[in-house]
Write a protein that holds these residues in place. Structure first.
Motif, PDB file in Angstrom:
ATOM      1  N   ASN A  23       0.842  -1.195   0.000  1.00 23.31           N
ATOM      2  CA  ASN A  23       0.000   0.000   0.000  1.00 23.31           C
ATOM      3  C   ASN A  23       0.882   1.252   0.000  1.00 23.31           C
ATOM      4  O   ASN A  23       1.925   1.295   0.640  1.00 23.31           O
ATOM      5  N   LYS A  25       0.698   4.237   1.262  1.00 19.87           N
ATOM      6  CA  LYS A  25       0.935   5.040   2.465  1.00 19.87           C
ATOM      7  C   LYS A  25       2.124   4.485   3.247  1.00 19.87           C
ATOM      8  O   LYS A  25       2.992   5.241   3.689  1.00 19.87           O
ATOM      9  N   ASP A 189      -4.711  -1.263   3.321  1.00 17.90           N
ATOM     10  CA  ASP A 189      -3.723  -0.493   4.067  1.00 17.90           C
ATOM     11  C   ASP A 189      -3.732  -0.848   5.547  1.00 17.90           C
ATOM     12  O   ASP A 189      -3.012  -0.262   6.333  1.00 17.90           O
TER      13      ASP A 189
END
Length: 192
Positions: A23, A25, A189
């Motif tokens: 992910n 992030k 996430d």
């Protein structure tokens, strides 16, 4: 392993590829750590995470191999290619044994249960984080900050303690636009 974009790699029907993505992030936070705290002699870049996000990651200059979104999209365009196995970091953290078995099956290997358990055990974060080769310890003091660790946390969702809600949403918007909507996927996430 390679970090190349799909368009850059050698294509041959005798070659199989395993592509693992994570992910964005957590990628952003991890890459910031690598650039500003670990490989300081290589990148020679100093910034806050907020500056890195704005100056590098969101401008799509985060990797030597191109933007995160273009990189992942280039591979996902091949998601029906039988020569490519797609894995995610999140799935590996959730159940590494299951993902190792996918690799074994994809490659057509015949492995004993003992061998599979050995691979799983040696591939766990705790094991990798203590491995001098994996942590590039031989590069300490040259391109790598002395005593820094390449293997940082090995967790899913650590971005929650590093990014603001606005920063996370900024990355999420880009991810929806460039990956989730066009490829009809959901990039996890968090676990669970």
């Amino acid at each position: 392993g390679i970090n190349a974009e799909y368009g850059w790699i050698l294509k041959d029907p005798r070659i199989k590829y395993i592509y693992c993505y994570r992910n964005p992030k957590d990628v952003c936070c991890s890459y910031y750590n690598h650039m500003c705290k670990v490989f300081t002699g290589h990148y020679n870049y100093s910034a806050t995470l907020s500056q890195f996000l704005e100056e590098v990651f969101m401008k799509e200059n985060a990797a030597e191999q191109g933007s995160y979104w273009d990189h992942v999209a280039g591979w996902l365009e091949q998601k029906e290619n039988p020569l490519i196995l797609f894995l995610t970091f999140e799935d590996m953290v959730e159940d590494l044994r299951r993902e190792v078995l996918k690799i074994v099956n994809f490659l057509g290997l015949n492995c004993s249960d003992e061998k599979i358990e050995e691979v799983v055990s040696s591939s766990m974060f705790d094991s990798l984080s203590k491995n001098a080769k994996v942590n590039y310890d031989w590069r300490d003091g040259s391109v790598k900050a002395k005593g820094s660790k390449f293997m940082r946390k090995g967790k899913v969702g650590s971005w929650k303690s590093e990014l603001t809600a606005e920063q996370a949403e900024q990355i999420d918007r880009q991810t929806r636009e460039k990956l989730e909507i066009p490829f009809k996927i959901k990039i996890r996430d968090v676990l669970g």
